[in-house]
Scaffold this motif. Sequence first.
Motif, PDB file in Angstrom:
ATOM      1  N   THR A  59       0.820  -1.219   0.000  1.00 14.62           N
ATOM      2  CA  THR A  59       0.000   0.000   0.000  1.00 14.62           C
ATOM      3  C   THR A  59       0.846   1.257   0.000  1.00 14.62           C
TER       4      THR A  59
ATOM      5  N   PHE B 104       1.497  -3.514   3.767  1.00 10.55           N
ATOM      6  CA  PHE B 104       1.804  -2.093   3.920  1.00 10.55           C
ATOM      7  C   PHE B 104       3.292  -1.874   3.701  1.00 10.55           C
TER       8      PHE B 104
ATOM      9  N   ARG C 278     -10.039  -0.564  18.774  1.00  9.60           N
ATOM     10  CA  ARG C 278     -10.267  -0.280  17.349  1.00  9.60           C
ATOM     11  C   ARG C 278      -9.285  -1.186  16.657  1.00  9.60           C
TER      12      ARG C 278
ATOM     13  N   TRP D 162      -5.392  -6.431  -2.246  1.00 10.69           N
ATOM     14  CA  TRP D 162      -6.522  -6.410  -1.323  1.00 10.69           C
ATOM     15  C   TRP D 162      -7.717  -7.251  -1.779  1.00 10.69           C
TER      16      TRP D 162
ATOM     17  N   GLN E 128     -11.856  -2.543   5.522  1.00  6.43           N
ATOM     18  CA  GLN E 128     -11.610  -2.416   4.085  1.00  6.43           C
ATOM     19  C   GLN E 128     -12.321  -3.580   3.383  1.00  6.43           C
TER      20      GLN E 128
ATOM     21  N   PHE F 286     -15.876   1.990   4.032  1.00  4.36           N
ATOM     22  CA  PHE F 286     -15.076   2.953   3.264  1.00  4.36           C
ATOM     23  C   PHE F 286     -15.775   3.505   2.016  1.00  4.36           C
TER      24      PHE F 286
HETATM   25  O1  TEU Z   1      -5.209   2.035   7.551  1.00  2.00           O
HETATM   26  C1  TEU Z   1      -5.435   1.110   6.491  1.00  2.00           C
HETATM   27  C2  TEU Z   1      -5.920   1.881   5.357  1.00  2.00           C
HETATM   28  O2  TEU Z   1      -6.848   1.511   4.678  1.00  2.00           O
HETATM   29  C3  TEU Z   1      -5.278   3.183   5.128  1.00  2.00           C
HETATM   30  O3  TEU Z   1      -3.882   3.006   5.360  1.00  2.00           O
HETATM   31  C4  TEU Z   1      -5.453   3.540   3.708  1.00  2.00           C
HETATM   32  O4  TEU Z   1      -5.276   2.387   2.928  1.00  2.00           O
HETATM   33  C5  TEU Z   1      -4.406   4.480   3.318  1.00  2.00           C
HETATM   34  O5  TEU Z   1      -4.321   5.428   4.321  1.00  2.00           O
HETATM   35  C6  TEU Z   1      -4.806   5.029   1.995  1.00  2.00           C
HETATM   36  O6  TEU Z   1      -4.776   6.408   2.064  1.00  2.00           O
HETATM   37  C7  TEU Z   1      -4.737   1.481   8.757  1.00  2.00           C
HETATM   38  C8  TEU Z   1      -4.305   2.650   9.622  1.00  2.00           C
HETATM   39  O7  TEU Z   1      -5.441   3.477   9.890  1.00  2.00           O
HETATM   40  C9  TEU Z   1      -3.226   3.396   8.881  1.00  2.00           C
HETATM   41  O8  TEU Z   1      -2.852   4.576   9.601  1.00  2.00           O
HETATM   42  C10 TEU Z   1      -2.035   2.478   8.748  1.00  2.00           C
HETATM   43  O9  TEU Z   1      -1.052   3.131   7.967  1.00  2.00           O
HETATM   44  C11 TEU Z   1      -2.432   1.171   8.040  1.00  2.00           C
HETATM   45  O10 TEU Z   1      -3.641   0.603   8.522  1.00  2.00           O
HETATM   46  C12 TEU Z   1      -1.357   0.121   8.283  1.00  2.00           C
HETATM   47  O11 TEU Z   1      -1.373  -0.244   9.640  1.00  2.00           O
END
Ligand code: TEU
Length: 584
Positions: free
Chosen positions: A150, A170, A204, A243, A277, A301
């Motif tokens: 990501t 990530f 969360r 994903w 997601q 989302f």
């Molecule tokens: O976010 C997952 C997520 O969907 C977001 O990271 C999104 O994909 C991304 O910001 C696209 O703009 C969670 C947390 O909220 C995020 O802060 C983390 O970076 C991520 O997971 C990995 O742990």
Amino acid sequence: ATPNPWWANAVVYQIYPRSFKDANGDGFGDLKGITSKLDYLVDLGVDIIWLSPIYVSPQDDNGYDISDYRDIDPMFGTLGDMDELIEQAHIRGIKVVMDLVVNHTSDEHRWFQESRDKDSKYADWYWWRPAREGFVAGTPGAEPNRWGGTFGGSAWQYDAGRGEYYLHTFSKKQPDLNWENPDVRRAVYDLMNWWLDRGVDGFRMDVITLISKRVDKNGRLPGEAQGLIEDTPVGEEGYSNPWPLCQDGPRLDEYLREMRREVFEGRKGTFTVGEGQGISPIRNREITDPDNRELDMIFLFDHMGADQAGTKWNIQPLRLTKLKRAMASQQSAVKDRGWASLYFNNHDQPRSVSRWGDTSSPRLRIKSAKALALLMHMHRGTPYIYQGEELGMTNAGFTRLDQYRDLESINSYHQRVDEARVQSAQSMMDSLSKVSRDNSRTPMQWDASEYAGFTSPESQRSPWLEVNANKGEINVELEMCDPESVYSFYKRLISLRHEDEVVSAGGFEMMDPLDERVYAFVRELDGRRLLTAVNMSSTNAVLPEQTCGLLGERGLVGRNVLIANVATESISNQVEQGILEPWT
Ligand code: TEU
């Protein structure tokens, strides 16, 4: 169905600890800073605080890469500070929810370091795969497939120590845990119980819908049995998106039920919300149906995509009908069972007043913030307020790449501008100014002083991220004593949800779904109805047909909220004044 849970009319406040309040003057927010501001949260009226991660972490992704789940990172303080925060919050009737990140750990976590040895008992705790057939491990193109991470680059990182690749949805410092392994699940449940026993009230759960990958009965990823892990179509940056194959997998409900049994069964007053997601409104109903004993609620989302085309960097002006469609389908899916979470802001999203409002003048900015707040808070579900949203805080206004800190923003800039060359530097800087996650991570604005009261002026170091230049006109000190401020408006919305069951428990019906300017809907309970009609355009608008029929001829002026005054007085006053006749 089960009786109303304790949180049925609660309001949650999300704190991003790094940017909330710095008590020790090192330029980073900390736990003592949060504790020092609990009375502010009492004044606002919130019931639950959700803290973004404060565990030990290398901070590659600002704490969403955890290397020790059972200790507090020194930048935020100590376990003792956390015990103090929990106690002080509980004394004030505020529940404390922590951010649980267990789809992945940090690569510096002991589990991962041990897992790099194929003979260790942790060998199967992550997703390790050999190089692609016919390729030399560690050379370009030898990754198991084309999945992209990501935050840029491949989702597979080669580890020379083990001679294999590991999956990271990530960053490469965030290896995915293998939830197929019961030892992994046991270890997660143990750490969750450890925190609940310490007084935390719930979690969360970060990207919790990614924990079940679409593996076959032998634990192989899609297509692996045929020799190559299935890909999704390669995108403009040269990678495919994992994903669709990694979210809402076949064992998700099983894992969530097991977690509920192993962790929450028998405990009272707990709270769980998962980040969902890839979860549809119907799946939201299944996962949040109390009879299924999985999660209390999920963040969806779809509505966050109402202004996106393809990638998040290709942001478009809001199509109100797209937002209405997403919100209405979330509402209708859970009208009889299950629950909705309501959010427009968090630490990953730009500030909604900048994104969907009009900030061309202070007057319009304030009206926009109130309009968005009223719109969201009058829906059925649990509202989440992200720190600063209650002030009408805006996007950061950064113009240079070196002002940004978020690895997603910086990596994506280099990948899209320098490597894949799919955006010009200027175009990407424009995208960042609109949707970078740093937009919502600038320090909380407590007052108009140099660092907005986030850290002391004499502190050794300036804040880790620049304070927004508009701290002089948007801050707690100014707004707390102004009955017309955004802050005061949020207070009324929160008390309205606490006071009136029409808001917390009433049914929901969208009005005029095809109108592109006015967002209107009706809440109803026991024959009492509340109409909310918000003019989401910057020019005059008239009530669309269905809405008009409900209330008779009445114009909406400018960026106004027809029923805003409901929020300034309780609905019962409105009914007494005859504005909202009880429709029988
Ligand atoms: O976010 C997952 C997520 O969907 C977001 O990271 C999104 O994909 C991304 O910001 C696209 O703009 C969670 C947390 O909220 C995020 O802060 C983390 O970076 C991520 O997971 C990995 O742990």
